[in-house]
Design a protein around this motif. Sequence first.
Motif, PDB file in Angstrom:
ATOM      1  N   ARG A  67      16.774  40.934  42.176  1.00  0.00           N
ATOM      2  CA  ARG A  67      17.551  39.734  42.505  1.00  0.00           C
ATOM      3  C   ARG A  67      16.631  38.522  42.440  1.00  0.00           C
ATOM      4  N   ARG A  68      17.229  37.415  42.078  1.00  0.00           N
ATOM      5  CA  ARG A  68      16.467  36.170  41.978  1.00  0.00           C
ATOM      6  C   ARG A  68      16.361  35.523  43.356  1.00  0.00           C
ATOM      7  N   THR A  69      15.184  34.974  43.647  1.00  0.00           N
ATOM      8  CA  THR A  69      14.958  34.256  44.894  1.00  0.00           C
ATOM      9  C   THR A  69      14.169  32.994  44.547  1.00  0.00           C
ATOM     10  N   GLY A  70      14.873  31.921  44.250  1.00  0.00           N
ATOM     11  CA  GLY A  70      14.198  30.679  43.862  1.00  0.00           C
ATOM     12  C   GLY A  70      13.485  30.830  42.534  1.00  0.00           C
ATOM     13  N   THR A  71      12.173  30.655  42.537  1.00  0.00           N
ATOM     14  CA  THR A  71      11.396  30.751  41.300  1.00  0.00           C
ATOM     15  C   THR A  71      10.771  32.129  41.110  1.00  0.00           C
ATOM     16  N   SER A  72      11.236  33.100  41.876  1.00  0.00           N
ATOM     17  CA  SER A  72      10.667  34.445  41.753  1.00  0.00           C
ATOM     18  C   SER A  72      11.775  35.482  41.646  1.00  0.00           C
ATOM     19  N   LEU A  73      11.357  36.701  41.420  1.00  0.00           N
ATOM     20  CA  LEU A  73      12.261  37.849  41.389  1.00  0.00           C
ATOM     21  C   LEU A  73      11.831  38.812  42.484  1.00  0.00           C
ATOM     22  N   ARG A  74      12.794  39.403  43.139  1.00  0.00           N
ATOM     23  CA  ARG A  74      12.492  40.420  44.141  1.00  0.00           C
ATOM     24  C   ARG A  74      13.004  41.745  43.600  1.00  0.00           C
ATOM     25  N   CYS A  75      12.196  42.778  43.776  1.00  0.00           N
ATOM     26  CA  CYS A  75      12.576  44.129  43.385  1.00  0.00           C
ATOM     27  C   CYS A  75      12.611  44.977  44.640  1.00  0.00           C
ATOM     28  N   ASP A  76      13.820  45.421  45.007  1.00  0.00           N
ATOM     29  CA  ASP A  76      13.993  46.347  46.118  1.00  0.00           C
ATOM     30  C   ASP A  76      14.085  47.740  45.513  1.00  0.00           C
ATOM     31  N   ALA A  77      13.237  48.637  45.978  1.00  0.00           N
ATOM     32  CA  ALA A  77      13.178  49.966  45.375  1.00  0.00           C
ATOM     33  C   ALA A  77      13.193  51.052  46.436  1.00  0.00           C
ATOM     34  N   TYR A 132       7.914  39.207  42.433  1.00  0.00           N
ATOM     35  CA  TYR A 132       7.290  38.899  41.156  1.00  0.00           C
ATOM     36  C   TYR A 132       7.453  37.417  40.836  1.00  0.00           C
ATOM     37  N   ALA A 133       6.405  36.824  40.280  1.00  0.00           N
ATOM     38  CA  ALA A 133       6.478  35.459  39.789  1.00  0.00           C
ATOM     39  C   ALA A 133       7.032  35.514  38.372  1.00  0.00           C
ATOM     40  N   CYS A 134       8.027  34.687  38.087  1.00  0.00           N
ATOM     41  CA  CYS A 134       8.599  34.650  36.742  1.00  0.00           C
ATOM     42  C   CYS A 134       7.681  33.843  35.832  1.00  0.00           C
ATOM     43  N   ALA A 135       7.514  34.295  34.618  1.00  0.00           N
ATOM     44  CA  ALA A 135       6.770  33.529  33.635  1.00  0.00           C
ATOM     45  C   ALA A 135       7.571  32.266  33.321  1.00  0.00           C
ATOM     46  N   GLY A 136       6.973  31.112  33.561  1.00  0.00           N
ATOM     47  CA  GLY A 136       7.665  29.853  33.272  1.00  0.00           C
ATOM     48  C   GLY A 136       8.669  29.442  34.319  1.00  0.00           C
TER      49      GLY A 136
END
Length: 134
Positions: free
Chosen positions: A101-111, A127-131
């Motif tokens: 799921r997206r959280t602002g300028t990053s992605l969160r991975c729930d596993a 995770y930090a998104c590239a760009g």
Amino acid sequence: MTAAPRVHVSPVAAEVRVEARTEDGLTAAARADIRHSEPVFAGHYPDFPIFPGVCVLECVQRAATDGDTAPDPTELAAVESARFAGAVYPGDTLRLTLKWRRTGTSLRCDATAATERGRAATVRLRYACAGGAR
């Protein structure tokens, strides 16, 4: 001076294979067969080997960044949480479910990571998104 390319070094010998992914890329399923020959078993409780929690995290990270699994090119920014609920032993198959799921300028991975005996761990990675966000 040119920076050397990053080389990924892993304590896990097992192949982590993404087996399914939703069309939108926000959910994926992966597996890793944890063999008796894993190098970490030699020193981690030699008479009663248990797959270390950091190796479970490594399997989740590898599944999350394998090929087209992540919705965007990403770089691990943080391990936000990790809860270990059950042991992983030699011969187990580690089944991973990842939800993005997206959280602002990053992605969160729930596993979640599970074996045939039940849940082994729940993990939340950021995770930090590239760009930046898209």
